[in-house]
Design an enzyme around this catalytic site. Sequence first.
Site, mmCIF file in Angstrom:
data_model
loop_
_atom_site.group_PDB
_atom_site.id
_atom_site.type_symbol
_atom_site.label_atom_id
_atom_site.label_comp_id
_atom_site.label_asym_id
_atom_site.label_seq_id
_atom_site.Cartn_x
_atom_site.Cartn_y
_atom_site.Cartn_z
ATOM 1 N N LYS A 115 0.794 -1.175 0.154
ATOM 2 C CA LYS A 115 0.027 0.141 0.155
ATOM 3 C C LYS A 115 0.174 1.397 -0.013
ATOM 4 O O LYS A 115 0.766 1.781 -0.542
ATOM 5 C CB LYS A 115 -0.830 -0.090 1.663
ATOM 6 C CG LYS A 115 -2.300 -0.926 1.144
ATOM 7 C CD LYS A 115 -3.217 -0.788 1.986
ATOM 8 C CE LYS A 115 -4.185 -1.501 1.804
ATOM 9 N NZ LYS A 115 -5.476 -1.283 3.074
ATOM 10 N N LYS A 197 -7.277 -13.669 -8.689
ATOM 11 C CA LYS A 197 -8.517 -13.035 -7.935
ATOM 12 C C LYS A 197 -9.308 -11.428 -8.210
ATOM 13 O O LYS A 197 -8.814 -11.163 -8.336
ATOM 14 C CB LYS A 197 -8.170 -13.042 -6.592
ATOM 15 C CG LYS A 197 -9.106 -13.651 -5.981
ATOM 16 C CD LYS A 197 -8.554 -13.511 -4.017
ATOM 17 C CE LYS A 197 -9.778 -12.768 -3.307
ATOM 18 N NZ LYS A 197 -9.060 -12.872 -2.501
ATOM 19 N N LYS A 200 -12.450 -5.835 -6.341
ATOM 20 C CA LYS A 200 -13.176 -4.631 -6.144
ATOM 21 C C LYS A 200 -12.450 -3.508 -6.992
ATOM 22 O O LYS A 200 -13.128 -2.207 -7.725
ATOM 23 C CB LYS A 200 -14.023 -4.875 -5.312
ATOM 24 C CG LYS A 200 -13.048 -4.663 -4.239
ATOM 25 C CD LYS A 200 -13.418 -4.115 -2.962
ATOM 26 C CE LYS A 200 -12.884 -4.370 -1.285
ATOM 27 N NZ LYS A 200 -13.767 -4.241 -0.777
#
Length: 334
Positions: A115, A197, A200
């Site tokens: 991140k 995967k 979102k």
Amino acid sequence: MLDGKKTLFSGMQATGNLTLGNYLGALKNWVSLNEEYQCFFSVVDMHSITVRQDPAELRKRARALYTLYVAAGLDPEKNCIYYQSHVSGHAELAWILNCYTYMGELNRMTQFKDKSAKHEDNINAGLYTYPVLMAADILLYQTDVVPVGADQKQHLELARDIAARFNSIYGDVFTIPEPYIGKVGARIMSLQNPEKKMSKSDENPNASIYLTDDRDTVIRKFKRAVTDSLADVRYSDEQPGIKNLIDIYSATTMKTPAEIEKEFSGKGYGDFKLAVGEAVADMLKPLQDRIASLSKDKAYIDSMIKNNAEKASYLSNKTLRKVQKKVGFPEKIR
Ligand code: TRP
């Protein structure tokens, strides 16, 4: 242990549009957990602000996530579904646990590294101590089990280490949480890259089915799903795209992969993709209808938000008081 049941805790962020992967892989399987566990499902809005959010948007998404949980069948009278920011114990315990966590431990967290690479302009202290807040979430309720995906395993491991460290200094204060090993949901992959995967946060909207997608969109996205040139509906690792579609069809219709292979033997991918798209659209429709009707019932959702925040506050305070006393904070004069 509450009501003779073990405690299960999970937190979810209200960022991004939830996908079919979130539904089939997690949500759908959580509906009956409350029979066996005392369940807490927290909308972790305090975690969300570790990256910059638009305030109105965050509020809207948090509400939408809350509504989705209820619409998906998690009964808010049987599951404690609440906003993390409504229960001050999370922040209070997180501060204390920060003082029992080493920078060396946080430096090893792979999600922090990822991140901070992604948000180079905002590598804030909250992003760094995010796993400590997560440990506080879990430990506040004397949680026994935590359903987590692979990406959160390292954080859960840290929560266990912090709890064990605290207990070794002060005696048995925290339950040491375990990963929840139960019936795991299907692992749904991206429709555009079946090695990845379904996420979102995928930039390609065709890669994911969003729970808010209408029928035409769902069918169109399945039509465009990446497959192969073998022209054979077979459940095999050599055909990851078809395998993923079989997994989706199986989780949606409860048919086994073998039954699905048989159903589509000799048929083309076009027929199969259409069937998967229709099945998924048929499954999403009632969910979307429930979301729409719950969204109109503001008073009901509001009352659940309020009651559950009170319940969570009451239960979390028991642990918090104990911890405050252990570390030497003076008792409040009442
Ligand atoms: N960090 C988790 C995620 O992004 C969300 C989370 C916050 C969580 N607190 C938690 C998950 C406690 C399980 C338990 O997915």
